[in-house]
Structures are given as structure tokens and as C-alpha cells.
Write an enzyme that holds these catalytic residues in place. Structure first.
Site, PDB file in Angstrom:
ATOM      1  N   ASP A  54      60.732  52.313  47.028  1.00 52.02           N
ATOM      2  CA  ASP A  54      60.627  51.214  47.969  1.00 52.02           C
ATOM      3  C   ASP A  54      61.861  51.337  48.891  1.00 52.02           C
ATOM      4  O   ASP A  54      62.802  52.061  48.562  1.00 52.02           O
ATOM      5  CB  ASP A  54      60.643  49.901  47.182  1.00 52.02           C
ATOM      6  CG  ASP A  54      60.735  48.685  48.071  1.00 52.02           C
ATOM      7  OD1 ASP A  54      59.940  48.576  49.000  1.00 52.02           O
ATOM      8  OD2 ASP A  54      61.614  47.839  47.819  1.00 52.02           O
ATOM      9  N   LEU A  55      61.863  50.672  50.009  1.00 55.57           N
ATOM     10  CA  LEU A  55      63.009  50.800  50.920  1.00 55.57           C
ATOM     11  C   LEU A  55      63.965  49.606  50.817  1.00 55.57           C
ATOM     12  O   LEU A  55      65.057  49.705  50.244  1.00 55.57           O
ATOM     13  CB  LEU A  55      62.520  50.973  52.360  1.00 55.57           C
ATOM     14  CG  LEU A  55      63.617  51.096  53.436  1.00 55.57           C
ATOM     15  CD1 LEU A  55      64.481  52.331  53.207  1.00 55.57           C
ATOM     16  CD2 LEU A  55      63.002  51.139  54.824  1.00 55.57           C
ATOM     17  N   ASP A  56      63.503  48.464  51.328  1.00 57.84           N
ATOM     18  CA  ASP A  56      64.367  47.281  51.346  1.00 57.84           C
ATOM     19  C   ASP A  56      64.695  46.822  49.930  1.00 57.84           C
ATOM     20  O   ASP A  56      63.796  46.508  49.149  1.00 57.84           O
ATOM     21  CB  ASP A  56      63.657  46.133  52.076  1.00 57.84           C
ATOM     22  CG  ASP A  56      63.437  46.445  53.546  1.00 57.84           C
ATOM     23  OD1 ASP A  56      64.237  47.208  54.101  1.00 57.84           O
ATOM     24  OD2 ASP A  56      62.479  45.923  54.130  1.00 57.84           O
ATOM     25  N   THR A  72      68.592  45.846  53.068  1.00 59.83           N
ATOM     26  CA  THR A  72      68.130  45.137  54.263  1.00 59.83           C
ATOM     27  C   THR A  72      67.532  43.783  53.891  1.00 59.83           C
ATOM     28  O   THR A  72      67.303  42.960  54.778  1.00 59.83           O
ATOM     29  CB  THR A  72      67.092  45.975  55.034  1.00 59.83           C
ATOM     30  OG1 THR A  72      66.308  46.689  54.093  1.00 59.83           O
ATOM     31  CG2 THR A  72      67.762  46.956  55.968  1.00 59.83           C
ATOM     32  N   LYS A 113      60.243  39.062  49.268  1.00 55.78           N
ATOM     33  CA  LYS A 113      60.560  40.484  49.110  1.00 55.78           C
ATOM     34  C   LYS A 113      59.300  41.303  48.883  1.00 55.78           C
ATOM     35  O   LYS A 113      58.471  40.948  48.051  1.00 55.78           O
ATOM     36  CB  LYS A 113      61.549  40.681  47.963  1.00 55.78           C
ATOM     37  CG  LYS A 113      62.916  40.120  48.285  1.00 55.78           C
ATOM     38  CD  LYS A 113      63.940  40.462  47.226  1.00 55.78           C
ATOM     39  CE  LYS A 113      65.310  39.937  47.650  1.00 55.78           C
ATOM     40  NZ  LYS A 113      66.307  40.174  46.591  1.00 55.78           N
ATOM     41  N   SER A 173      56.875  51.632  51.424  1.00 54.57           N
ATOM     42  CA  SER A 173      57.475  50.373  51.885  1.00 54.57           C
ATOM     43  C   SER A 173      56.480  49.524  52.660  1.00 54.57           C
ATOM     44  O   SER A 173      55.587  50.052  53.327  1.00 54.57           O
ATOM     45  CB  SER A 173      58.671  50.701  52.782  1.00 54.57           C
ATOM     46  OG  SER A 173      59.089  49.564  53.498  1.00 54.57           O
ATOM     47  N   ALA A 174      56.659  48.217  52.599  1.00 55.83           N
ATOM     48  CA  ALA A 174      55.815  47.309  53.378  1.00 55.83           C
ATOM     49  C   ALA A 174      56.304  47.186  54.817  1.00 55.83           C
ATOM     50  O   ALA A 174      55.639  46.598  55.662  1.00 55.83           O
ATOM     51  CB  ALA A 174      55.812  45.932  52.729  1.00 55.83           C
ATOM     52  N   LYS A 184      51.446  44.634  49.105  1.00 51.75           N
ATOM     53  CA  LYS A 184      51.829  44.515  47.704  1.00 51.75           C
ATOM     54  C   LYS A 184      51.609  43.040  47.298  1.00 51.75           C
ATOM     55  O   LYS A 184      51.871  42.173  48.108  1.00 51.75           O
ATOM     56  CB  LYS A 184      53.311  44.866  47.520  1.00 51.75           C
ATOM     57  CG  LYS A 184      53.696  46.289  47.968  1.00 51.75           C
ATOM     58  CD  LYS A 184      55.225  46.450  47.978  1.00 51.75           C
ATOM     59  CE  LYS A 184      55.626  47.808  48.549  1.00 51.75           C
ATOM     60  NZ  LYS A 184      57.082  47.985  48.677  1.00 51.75           N
ATOM     61  N   GLU A 186      61.369  49.789  42.539  1.00 49.66           N
ATOM     62  CA  GLU A 186      61.036  48.565  43.288  1.00 49.66           C
ATOM     63  C   GLU A 186      62.009  47.432  42.984  1.00 49.66           C
ATOM     64  O   GLU A 186      62.419  47.263  41.841  1.00 49.66           O
ATOM     65  CB  GLU A 186      59.640  48.092  42.874  1.00 49.66           C
ATOM     66  CG  GLU A 186      58.569  48.264  43.919  1.00 49.66           C
ATOM     67  CD  GLU A 186      58.753  47.471  45.190  1.00 49.66           C
ATOM     68  OE1 GLU A 186      59.558  46.535  45.227  1.00 49.66           O
ATOM     69  OE2 GLU A 186      58.075  47.788  46.178  1.00 49.66           O
ATOM     70  N   ASP A 187      62.336  46.637  43.987  1.00 46.21           N
ATOM     71  CA  ASP A 187      63.220  45.479  43.763  1.00 46.21           C
ATOM     72  C   ASP A 187      62.459  44.158  43.779  1.00 46.21           C
ATOM     73  O   ASP A 187      63.025  43.122  43.465  1.00 46.21           O
ATOM     74  CB  ASP A 187      64.308  45.415  44.833  1.00 46.21           C
ATOM     75  CG  ASP A 187      63.740  45.003  46.181  1.00 46.21           C
ATOM     76  OD1 ASP A 187      62.768  45.645  46.625  1.00 46.21           O
ATOM     77  OD2 ASP A 187      64.246  44.040  46.782  1.00 46.21           O
TER      78      ASP A 187
HETATM   79  P1  B16 Z   1      59.066  44.415  58.474  1.00 43.04           P
HETATM   80  P2  B16 Z   1      59.933  46.906  51.312  1.00 43.04           P
HETATM   81  C1  B16 Z   1      59.507  44.794  52.902  1.00 43.04           C
HETATM   82  O1  B16 Z   1      60.044  46.076  52.685  1.00 43.04           O
HETATM   83  C2  B16 Z   1      60.557  43.710  52.708  1.00 43.04           C
HETATM   84  O2  B16 Z   1      60.943  43.630  51.347  1.00 43.04           O
HETATM   85  C3  B16 Z   1      59.994  42.373  53.137  1.00 43.04           C
HETATM   86  O3  B16 Z   1      60.982  41.374  52.984  1.00 43.04           O
HETATM   87  C4  B16 Z   1      59.541  42.484  54.598  1.00 43.04           C
HETATM   88  O4  B16 Z   1      58.977  41.263  55.037  1.00 43.04           O
HETATM   89  C5  B16 Z   1      58.511  43.611  54.714  1.00 43.04           C
HETATM   90  O5  B16 Z   1      59.097  44.815  54.264  1.00 43.04           O
HETATM   91  C6  B16 Z   1      58.039  43.789  56.131  1.00 43.04           C
HETATM   92  O6  B16 Z   1      59.098  44.282  56.892  1.00 43.04           O
HETATM   93  O7  B16 Z   1      59.164  43.047  59.039  1.00 43.04           O
HETATM   94  O8  B16 Z   1      60.272  45.286  58.746  1.00 43.04           O
HETATM   95  O9  B16 Z   1      57.783  45.114  58.832  1.00 43.04           O
HETATM   96  O10 B16 Z   1      60.745  46.154  50.300  1.00 43.04           O
HETATM   97  O11 B16 Z   1      58.457  47.005  50.976  1.00 43.04           O
HETATM   98  O12 B16 Z   1      60.552  48.224  51.681  1.00 43.04           O
HETATM   99 MG    MG Z   2      61.864  45.978  48.459  1.00 43.07          MG
END
Ligand code: B16
Ligand code: MG
Length: 217
Positions: free
Chosen positions: A8-10, A16, A44, A113-114, A144, A168-169
Site C-alpha cells: 500500500d502507499l499512504d 501521507t 484510511k 493503492s487507492a 478497498k 497495509e496500514d
Molecule cells: P487520493 P492508500 C489512500 O491511499 C489513502 O489512504 C486515503 O486516505 C485516500 O483518501 C485515498 O488513498 C485516495 O487518495 O485522494 O490521493 O486519490 O492508503 O490506498 O495508498
Molecule cells: Mg494506506
């Protein structure tokens, strides 16, 4: 090994999550309400659109379609002002070591990542060309805890779901990995991520020996 790794990224590679929190909180405050860090856990891993829906629920607010879109754009603009200042120093402690190990041992790894900003962020931290596959918010239709993002990533790596190890966090992300029948490793608190197969506070707690064992199991 026939195994692969999906990050996962964030909240896993970079923090982030703290920038998302600041930007969403500003939006809520501008609309006249606030929410807590505990509530933020529910955002998240959740898509931008679904995050705003949840936040508006908390504030008991309804917005017109146009205003909803405008608020999403404002939030992203604010979020990107933090992202703009990122560099490789933002890679969370212990992550680079694991990535180096995977590269040295020819273990394929992907991003799952989302975020629609994933490529931008990976570029800022100099990791964009290290991944064998990148699956992000621009590639998926189901958020997710739906397993879609991880299943696409495993397929891109040519790895079976049961041979995929996911870091994953988020609660939603751990559930997505479990729903995909993958090995889930939670990064964060046991009390939040208890559904994961393994939980570590952060990557400095992960021994390379542990990764080695998982990969050869
Ligand atoms: P964006 P991940 C997710 O990333 C974040 O955890 C979540 O807080 C955020 O709303 C989502 O990405 C969308 O991000 O606005 O940059 O498209 O944890 O799946 O890497
Ligand atoms: Mg995350």
C-alpha cells in the site's frame, strides 16, 4: 520463490496519511465542523469520493453535486501542496531496506493503492521505476475492502493471490487483502489492525529474516 509482495502507499511507504488528515480537517473546519483522529482511521485506504461522503455524514451536511466536486478538488489541491514538498527522506524508516532485499532477491513487487496521486508521490520519493507494477486509484472501480486493487496487482506480477504478501496500514486495506485470500501484514496498532495475519508497529520492527521465511514458506 513463487511469491510476490504488494505495498500500500499512504501509511506504509510514506506517511501521507498525515497530509490527508490535515487537508480533510481543513475542509471540515471550513464547512463549520470538526472530526477526530479516531474518525480519521475510517478514511484510511478509502477513496477520495467515499472519504468526503463519510466526512459530510459526520458533519450532518449535504452538498449539491457541483459543490461536492468543488470540495473534492479543493481538498486535493490542498493535499498536493504538501506532496509538492516531499522527497526521498519521506520514505518511512525500514521500508528502503525491505525494497532493496526484494530487488536483490528478484522478488517481484507492486503498488496497490487507492490514491489517484500515487505515481506523482512515487516520483517525488524516487521509487517510481523500482516497482514491477503499479495499480492505483485510476485503475480500479471498486474501493478497498473490495479485493480488486490487490487482485489486479497480483495478476500484473503473475503471482497467485495466496502467494501474495500485502503490507497495509488501513482496516479497509487489511480486509481487502484478506478478501483476496492474500497474506496480510498490518502496519500500525494491533488494536486497529487485529484482522491482519501479522501486525507490526512499523517497518523497523520487521526483521529481514521474517520476510525471508514468509517468502520461502
Ligand atoms: P487520493 P492508500 C489512500 O491511499 C489513502 O489512504 C486515503 O486516505 C485516500 O483518501 C485515498 O488513498 C485516495 O487518495 O485522494 O490521493 O486519490 O492508503 O490506498 O495508498
Ligand atoms: Mg494506506
Amino acid at each position: 520463490t513463487n511469491k510476490g509482495v504488494i505495498f500500500d502507499l499512504d501509511g506504509v511507504i510514506v506517511d501521507t496519511a498525515k497530509f490527508h488528515f490535515l487537508a480533510w480537517r481543513k475542509l471540515a473546519n471550513d464547512l463549520g465542523f470538526d472530526f477526530t483522529k479516531e474518525q480519521n482511521e475510517q478514511l484510511k485506504g478509502v477513496s477520495r469520493e467515499d472519504s468526503l461522503k463519510k466526512i459530510l455524514d459526520w458533519g450532518e451536511l449535504e452538498l449539491s453535486k457541483t459543490e461536492f466536486k468543488r470540495q473534492m478538488a479543493l481538498k486535493n489541491e490542498n493535499y498536493l501542496s504538501y506532496v509538492a514538498k516531499m522527497d526521498e527522506d519521506e520514505i518511512l524508516p525500514g521500508v528502503q531496506e525491505v525494497i532493496d532485499y526484494l530487488i536483490e532477491n528478484n522478488v517481484p513487487f507492486a503498488l496497490g493503492s487507492a490514491s489517484k496521486n500515487a505515481r506523482n508521490i512515487l516520483k517525488k520519493i524516487n521509487l517510481l521505476d523500482k516497482f514491477d507494477a503499479i495499480v492505483d486509484g485510476t485503475d480500479v472501480s471498486k474501493a478497498k475492502p473490495d479485493p480488486e486493487v490487490f487482485l489486479i496487482a497480483a495478476e500484473a506480477l503473475n503471482i497467485k493471490p495466496e502467494n501474495s504478501i500485502v503490507f497495509e496500514d488501513s482496516v479497509a486495506g487489511v480486509q481487502a487483502a484478506n478478501n483476496a485470500n492474500m497474506i496480510s501484514i498490518g502496519i500500525g496498532e494491533q488494536k486497529t489492525l487485529g484482522e491482519a495475519n501479522y501486525v507490526f508497529t512499523d517497518f523497523t520492527e520487521i526483521d529481514i529474516e521474517f520476510i525471508k521465511k514468509l517468502l520461502t514458506k
